[in-house]
Structures are given as C-alpha cells and as structure tokens.
Design a protein around this motif. Structure first.
Motif, PDB file in Angstrom:
ATOM      1  N   THR A   1      33.598  40.386  51.072  1.00 34.40           N
ATOM      2  CA  THR A   1      32.607  40.409  49.993  1.00 34.40           C
ATOM      3  C   THR A   1      33.260  40.146  48.645  1.00 34.40           C
ATOM      4  OG1 THR A   1      32.795  42.823  49.778  1.00 34.40           O
ATOM      5  CG2 THR A   1      31.092  41.999  51.249  1.00 34.40           C
ATOM      6  N   GLY A   2      34.462  39.575  48.662  1.00 35.22           N
ATOM      7  CA  GLY A   2      35.118  39.216  47.410  1.00 35.22           C
ATOM      8  C   GLY A   2      35.567  40.380  46.583  1.00 35.22           C
ATOM      9  N   GLU A   3      35.806  41.535  47.238  1.00 34.83           N
ATOM     10  CA  GLU A   3      36.154  42.725  46.470  1.00 34.83           C
ATOM     11  C   GLU A   3      37.607  42.751  46.019  1.00 34.83           C
ATOM     12  OE1 GLU A   3      36.231  44.178  50.848  1.00 34.83           O
ATOM     13  OE2 GLU A   3      35.487  42.477  49.691  1.00 34.83           O
ATOM     14  N   HIS A   4      38.441  41.892  46.604  1.00 31.92           N
ATOM     15  CA  HIS A   4      39.855  41.830  46.242  1.00 31.92           C
ATOM     16  C   HIS A   4      40.140  40.500  45.534  1.00 31.92           C
ATOM     17  CE1 HIS A   4      39.878  45.174  48.952  1.00 31.92           C
ATOM     18  NE2 HIS A   4      39.672  44.419  50.007  1.00 31.92           N
ATOM     19  N   ARG A   5      41.357  40.369  45.042  1.00 29.99           N
ATOM     20  CA  ARG A   5      41.699  39.155  44.312  1.00 29.99           C
ATOM     21  C   ARG A   5      43.125  38.714  44.655  1.00 29.99           C
ATOM     22  NH1 ARG A   5      39.179  37.338  39.597  1.00 29.99           N
ATOM     23  NH2 ARG A   5      38.411  39.373  39.002  1.00 29.99           N
ATOM     24  N   GLN A   6      43.294  37.406  44.789  1.00 37.90           N
ATOM     25  CA  GLN A   6      44.620  36.821  44.958  1.00 37.90           C
ATOM     26  C   GLN A   6      44.986  36.081  43.670  1.00 37.90           C
ATOM     27  OE1 GLN A   6      46.189  34.603  48.630  1.00 37.90           O
ATOM     28  NE2 GLN A   6      45.527  32.940  47.310  1.00 37.90           N
TER      29      GLN A   6
ATOM     30  N   PRO B   1      31.160  33.812  45.400  1.00 41.25           N
ATOM     31  CA  PRO B   1      31.994  33.733  46.609  1.00 41.25           C
ATOM     32  C   PRO B   1      31.545  34.702  47.695  1.00 41.25           C
ATOM     33  CG  PRO B   1      33.375  33.676  44.659  1.00 41.25           C
ATOM     34  CD  PRO B   1      31.989  33.968  44.180  1.00 41.25           C
ATOM     35  N   GLU B   2      31.136  35.913  47.315  1.00 41.28           N
ATOM     36  CA  GLU B   2      30.741  36.877  48.338  1.00 41.28           C
ATOM     37  C   GLU B   2      29.482  36.430  49.069  1.00 41.28           C
ATOM     38  OE1 GLU B   2      29.477  40.718  46.408  1.00 41.28           O
ATOM     39  OE2 GLU B   2      30.006  39.571  44.631  1.00 41.28           O
TER      40      GLU B   2
ATOM     41  N   ARG C   1      28.913  48.899  54.664  1.00 38.31           N
ATOM     42  CA  ARG C   1      29.634  49.835  53.806  1.00 38.31           C
ATOM     43  C   ARG C   1      30.258  49.134  52.609  1.00 38.31           C
ATOM     44  NH1 ARG C   1      34.944  49.828  52.299  1.00 38.31           N
ATOM     45  NH2 ARG C   1      35.395  49.016  54.366  1.00 38.31           N
ATOM     46  N   ARG C   2      30.894  47.979  52.850  1.00 42.09           N
ATOM     47  CA  ARG C   2      31.519  47.240  51.750  1.00 42.09           C
ATOM     48  C   ARG C   2      30.480  46.797  50.734  1.00 42.09           C
ATOM     49  NH1 ARG C   2      34.540  44.539  55.853  1.00 42.09           N
ATOM     50  NH2 ARG C   2      33.037  42.857  55.715  1.00 42.09           N
TER      51      ARG C   2
ATOM     52  N   GLY D   1      40.428  44.414  43.058  1.00 39.69           N
ATOM     53  CA  GLY D   1      40.503  43.765  41.754  1.00 39.69           C
ATOM     54  C   GLY D   1      39.489  42.662  41.557  1.00 39.69           C
ATOM     55  N   GLY D   2      38.555  42.512  42.512  1.00 37.58           N
ATOM     56  CA  GLY D   2      37.612  41.401  42.443  1.00 37.58           C
ATOM     57  C   GLY D   2      36.758  41.389  41.198  1.00 37.58           C
ATOM     58  N   ASP D   3      36.465  42.558  40.646  1.00 33.53           N
ATOM     59  CA  ASP D   3      35.614  42.594  39.451  1.00 33.53           C
ATOM     60  C   ASP D   3      36.363  43.171  38.238  1.00 33.53           C
ATOM     61  OD1 ASP D   3      35.832  45.174  40.308  1.00 33.53           O
ATOM     62  OD2 ASP D   3      33.682  45.603  40.337  1.00 33.53           O
TER      63      ASP D   3
END
Length: 772
Positions: free
Chosen positions: A503-508, A697-698, A324-325, A526-528
């Motif tokens: 899947t790297g969809e978020h960001r730190q 990264p993903e 799904r992600r 916020g990943g993209d």
C-alpha cells in the motif's frame, strides 16, 4: 510539530588488546560488546555463540513443580486440559506450544483464544462460564491470567485446578491459582526475567518432558518461541536472547507447513531469515488476524501438516493483513487531518482523539506511529456507546497512571507505563479528555523529554561493504535491550525515491555523497513522511538481505537533519505561482506559457496532450518552470513532484485526467499490464503504471492484486519493480473482495483530492508539501 530528535554520538572507548584479539574481526564488534557491558571474554563469547551459553533450568520458575504435578496427573488420567491464550503473536505461539507439547505427551487438550472484537484481552466471564458448562478438568493460561482474580476464583470454586503462565506485570495480590509461572516473580537480573509468554510456555514444556524422563526435541518449539520473542519486543538478555538465536536457526529450515506457506505468500526466502523478517513480515501477518478477526485458527495454521488447509488459512492471513495495512493507513491519515484542522488538539500536552468508525484493531499501532511523530502521549478512541481505545506514551510519562487519575469517568482501563487500554460511556468523553490533558500537563512540567538517537559510529558511503555487514551481523539478533547499531553519514543528497510496500507505506530512497557514491536506503513507514529538500545528514542501520537469492546490503533510514549547507539552500528557495485552473481555453494558454518560459517541463499524466511534449512524475527533473497540466491524485504525489523539480515558477492548470472512475481505472491498468507482459517481457514498475493511470501508487498495487485474485495476472513484486505474466487460473473471490474493499476508497480519495486541488488556495497547497 515535535522537537527535532537530538543526536548523540557515542565516544569510542579503548578496548583491551587481549579482548580485541579474542573476539577478532572488525574492531567495531569488540568495541560494541565492550561499550554495552560485555567486558569479560566468557560473557562476550556466550553472547555471540548460543552454544557457549548455559541455559537456565525451568525449575528456576516459581511454582513450576506444582504445575508439573497437576499437568502430569491430567495427562496420566486423561483429564481435559483447557489452554486459554491471547490473540497477539506471543499469545498465538504460546497457545500452540502448550497444545502441541501437551498433546505430544498424550494430553487431552482443548484451547481458546479470545476474539478481540467481542472479548478483548484476558478471560471474559460469560465465555469462561460456557466452557465450565461444557466441562474441563484443568485451566492452563498462557500470556494472560495474572490479573484474573475473579475468574480464577470462579474456576477454583468449581473444584478445578488452575495453572497460570504469564509474563505481564504482577498485580498487588496474586490470583488464587494453584501455580503461577511468571518471570516477573524472579529478581531483577535473573536470566529468565525477560521471557515473554511463549518463553514461559516453552520452559514449561521443556521441563515437563525432562521431569517425565522423555526425550525432547526443542527445534519446532524454539521456532514458535522466536516468533513470540520478536513480535512481543522482549528484552534480548540471557535465555531470551539464546532462545531467539537458536529459534532463528530452526526457522530457516522449518518443517511447519503453515510457516512454509507464509514464507511463500510473503515471498520470503527463509535461508537468510532474521529478526527483521519476523518483525516486519511474519509478525504483522499473524497479528492482523488477532486484531481484525478470530485468532483461534492460527493454532491450527502453525501446527497443521495438511498443505491444503495451510493454503486456505494462508489466504485468509494475506487478505486480513491487506485490510490491516489499509485500515492503519486510513486511520493515520485521518488523525493527521484532524490535527491539522484543530490546532488546540495538535498543540495540547497530549493527543486525544475520537472517531466512532475507526477499527479498534489498528488504533494501538497507529497511536504508536503518532507518538513517534509528535513525541508526546497519544490516546485514540473509537465506538459510540461505549467508546474504547488505546494509548501510547513517551519515556517519563506513565500513561496508565495518568489515566487512573480519571478513573471516575471510566468503565475499565489497564496497561503499563508506555501503553494502555480504556473504555468509557460516550457521555464522559469530554470530561475525561479535559482531566487527562490537565494531568499530563502537570506531569510534563516536572520532566524534560527530548527524543534522542544514539549513534555508534560515523561512516562514509564508501566504508559500507558486505565485509562490514558480515561483521555487524556477528552481533545479531538485535532488538530490545540490544538495539541495532546506528551510523551517521554526512553531506548526502537525494537522487531518487519511490514508495514501496503493497500500500505504499514504505519508501526506497537513493542517496549520493559529494564524491558520487550512491546507496539505496529503505525508510520503513516513510511513505507519507517529508523528504529532505536539500543536502542532509542521515542516521541509518546496516544489515544483510537477499534479492532473488543474492546477498545484498540493506540500509534502513532512521532519521535525518539538514546539513548546514542544506539549511542555507532551503532558506534561499521560493517560487512564483501562476493560476490557470479555471481557464476556458487551457490549450491556448498552455502554449503561451511554454513559449514564455526559458526552461519548462509540462507534467501531465493519464494520457498525452496533442502537439505538446509532456512528462510524467517518474521523468521529472530540476527545471526553472513546472507546468502542472493534470490535477495530481494525492498530496504525496504533488510533494514528490515539487521535490524532484525544484522550480522557481509553477504554472497550474489542473485538468481532470478522466481516469477517476473505478471501472475506467481498472480497464486502463489491465491494458497497461497486458502491454508490459507482451511487449516488455513483463517488466515494469509501480511508478510507471501509477503515472500512466494518473493514480496513487497504492491504488495501482491494490488494483494489480485484484487482477491477480481474478486469475488473470501473475505478479512478482520486488519493491517498486514488477514482473507481470498473463495467466488464466481459478479466481479467488474472497481475496478479490478484500482488495476491492480497499481500492474503492482509494479511488474516491484521489477524486476528493483533485476537487480540493482545483478549488482551494494554491499557495497553501503548494507550500505545504515541502516542510522546513
């Protein structure tokens, strides 16, 4: 591009001294309660403490006495009750509440949850007819049924009673059921009015026990009801809020084996579980099954006492959620690519796009994300014959009514002002799109929609403390009807950032103020997204989380604007580009460029360059000249490199790092993981591995999950940081296949981007990552 979000700073109001004294603690608590309408001490205390709230009797729901009589008769005479639910979390939990509750009373109960891909929402006539042929004695719906006139009549014509429990908007006429339990039949402001489907189911089971004079332990049912309240974004007022407060308390110590398994798989410590964990970790996992597979096993998962069966279903949930992600991210990227390549679609009054191969289970949530980004209605459609899809809207534009004006082109449609579903023959798509866009344009002329963020208070970084968070959390849970507090922090700079999530969809992001104070911020989805390239002001929310059992401040990114100084900095910045992508002797030219530059960094990944000092993405820093030796694996990686280095000159060679084949990538990743396990006590990071593999990264995250599914590695993910252990346990082929299907297109995506980077106009590529 959408209009920038308007920030509105709420004015502080004067709170009576006796009110402040009674509430106690930080003035922010009393101020927020008073500002949001809880101005009597009785209302404020019952809001803060569920023990102070007097729950509303289930008997307030219309027709519930009739429902009691029908269900009690069915239980007493061992008649067969068929529960008909829905595939989202509200429907899954409502079905489980009714099935478990009725079976606990001795009822003979079967259930059906529609399979989304085959049946969609509601009751499909041919499926209902198959159940009628097999035989049942009473139909009981949950989270569905309020618009099922024809199918309810079909059951009544067979001489069988029907009880509807639902919470969706009433149709002009009610279906011919014996009893209809729907809080929308209650007046506005009634304390049961905002119950979701599972809330109605809970009240029915609670009332049925009381009517039969039997003891009722609400705890296990409150747990499920809390999940449905958050996942369905129910308005947190009166009974709905109190049920959630009590349900969260029980979820922290749940005895449900399925939930314990889910906590373990999600690496979730339930001791500090809150509504955010449901919204971002538990809910999406359960929803993934409903969107992409068959949700009927979720009733068993939530109710089972068999740990082995729970583990099997838990593995299915994790694999489906990974799909799904990935599918969501791929569709979102495809939508963005289509919009960038077609200005007429991007600039239209609404976004209407179709692709025959988009998975139908994810296009609704993706449409929501696109609405947030572009601030206008969005319709995404899939399939080829017929085509079908989902729409989302903005305040002031009723998307269902706009779709209704084009009903002549449609085979079906339905929804509410902010969301809708529809289907049509493929040949009607173009005509529908023209008519729908024309209708939206007419509506938009009469409204002015400016996205807004209401800010509760201005803070400085050094104001943030665990004591402040503890006071804020007195107001929790937050959600629809009582949103989380939003804080404005001014004049920040970005210190570092990394993608997180499987899947790297978020960001730190680590931010710093002018006095050197720093704070970690999590940017969900916020990943993209574009990062601030200069000084900026930030709106965020604050809560508490835990890291390995230790309490931690959790700050969540909401929105940013460049500060006045930041705007000036961006206006001054530009860079020179030197293109050496097609040099026959790149090493010789590289040495010449290094000698010419007064200050330079050579960015190279996937290996070293003989005799040349190079640096990977994690070590990049500000420099006068950035030399890009290897072609980056994605636009996001390139964008972040430019934001970190802020160069005045960019020299591009774009050498292929030769790790673009799947087998080569997996071998390289395994070697690096083994080295970390043996030589670095298992400690490494996604960013380090991605740089060493010259990969996204993903792709690294998914590749590690494959090695874990093969039984060769044990990996503890904590945001970007990893702890890797070598193992030799039984493989999980199903999970490996699921992740393999995700990794292959990711590797191909990087190959395709490198081809694009090596052959396209450099200025347009290098200018596009940094958005002003």
């Amino acid at each position: 591009m959408p209009e920038p979000v308007q920030w509105i700073l709420k004015q502080e109001i004067e709170v009576p001294a006796d009110f402040q004294d009674a509430i106690g603690g930080h003035p922010l608590v009393a101020q927020t309660l008073y500002q949001r309408g809880y101005r009597s001490l009785e209302a404020a205390r019952s809001f803060l403490d569920p023990g102070e709230y007097q729950p509303t009797s289930p008997e307030e729901l219309p027709d519930i006495e009739i429902a009691y009589q029908l269900l009690w008769d069915a239980i007493k005479h061992q008649k067969r009750i068929l529960v008909w639910g829905d595939f989202d979390v509200d429907g899954q939990t409502a079905t489980t509440v009714l099935v478990q509750g009725l079976r606990a009373l001795g009822g003979k109960v079967d259930y059906h949850i529609p399979v989304r891909a085959k049946e969609s929402h509601g009751i499909k006539k041919d499926v209902l007819e198959s159940y009628l042929a097999r035989g049942f004695d009473l139909l009981l719906t949950c989270d569905t049924g309020i618009t099922e006139h024809e199918n309810v009549q079909l059951v009544r014509d067979a001489g069988l009673p029907v009880v509807i429990t639902d919470h969706h908007t009433l149709s002009e006429t009610l279906p011919p059921a014996n009893a209809i339990l729907n809080p929308q039949r209650l007046p506005e402001g009634h304390p049961l009015r905002t119950l979701p489907g599972v809330g109605v189911a809970f009240k029915l089971i609670e009332g049925l026990h009381e009517t039969m004079g039997l003891q009722f332990d609400p705890g296990p049912y409150l747990e499920l009801t809390a999940l449905g309240i958050v996942a369905d974004v129910a308005e947190l007022k009166s009974d709905t809020r109190t049920i959630l407060q009590k349900g969260l308390s029980h979820l922290r110590h749940s005895q449900r084996v399925g939930l314990q398994t889910l906590y373990l798989n999600a690496k979730l410590n339930p001791v500090n579980l809150n509504e955010g964990h449901i919204g971002f970790q538990i809910g999406p996992r359960l929803n993934a099954i409903g969107r992409l597979a068959d949700a009927n096993p979720m009733v068993e998962f939530l109710a089972t006492e068999d740990r082995g069966r729970a583990r099997v279903l838990g593995t299915l949930i994790e694999a489906t959620n990974a799909k799904r992600r990935f599918a969501s991210r791929q569709v979102e990227k495809a939508v963005e690519a289509m919009l960038q390549n077609a200005p007429e679609d991007r600039l239209a009054p609404a976004i209407v796009l179709h692709h025959p191969e988009w998975p139908g289970g994810v296009i609704g949530p993706v449409a929501s994300h696109i609405v947030e980004r572009y601030q206008k209605p969005v319709l995404l459609l899939t399939g080829s014959g017929p085509i079908h899809g989902s729409g989302r809207s903005v305040e002031g534009i009723n998307i269902t009514e706009a779709i209704r004006t084009q009903a002549r082109y449609l085979s079906n449609f339905g929804g509410h002002p902010m969301a809708a579903g529809l289907g049509m023959p493929a040949m009607n798509y173009d005509a529908f799109k023209r008519g729908f866009l024309s209708e939206i344009e007419k509506i938009a002329k009469h409204i002015t929609y400016i996205p807004k963020v209401e800010i509760d208070r201005v803070l400085k970084l050094d104001d943030i403390s665990m004591d402040l968070i503890d006071q804020i959390e007195r107001l929790a849970p937050f959600g629809a009807g009582f949103p989380a507090l939003k804080f404005l922090i001014k004049d920040l700079r970005m210190v570092s950032h990394s993608e997180i999530g499987k899947t790297g969809e978020h960001r730190q992001v680590i931010v710093e103020d002018e006095h050197g104070n720093q704070q970690r911020i999590i940017w969900w989805k916020g990943g993209d997204q574009s990062l601030p390239e200069a000084q900026f002001d930030l709106v965020c929310s604050l809560s508490k989380s835990d890291y390995r059992g230790e309490p931690q401040i959790n700050a969540e990114w909401i929105d940013f604007h460049l500060s006045e100084r930041g705007v000036q900095e961006v206006a001054r910045h530009d860079f020179e580009i030197i293109d050496h992508r097609h040099q026959l002797l790149p090493m010789q030219v590289l040495k010449e460029e290094i000698q010419k530059a007064s200050e330079s960094l050579v960015w190279a990944e996937g290996g070293t360059i003989d005799g040349i000092e190079s640096i990977s993405r994690e070590g990049l820093r500000e420099t006068a000249t950035l030399i890009i030796w290897t072609a980056p694996p994605s636009h996001d990686v390139l964008r972040e490199a430019l934001l970190k280095s802020k160069p005045n000159h960019i020299v591009v060679f774009s050498v292929d790092p030769d790790i673009s084949q799947l087998k080569r990538f997996m071998e390289r990743l395994a070697g690096l993981a083994k080295y970390a396990a043996k030589q670095k006590h298992g400690f490494t990071s996604i960013e380090q591995l991605a740089a060493a593999c010259a990969a996204q990264p993903e792709a690294v995250r998914v590749g590690l999950k494959i090695w874990e599914a093969r039984g060769k590695l044990s990996i503890d993910f904590e945001d970007d940081d990893l702890l890797i252990k070598l193992t030799n346990v039984a493989a999980n082929p199903a999970l490996e296949d699921a992740y393999q299907s995700i990794l292959e297109p990711l590797i191909e995506e990087s190959r395709a981007y490198r081809r694009f980077f090596q052959n396209s106009d450099l200025r347009s590529i290098l200018k596009s990552p940094v958005k002003k």
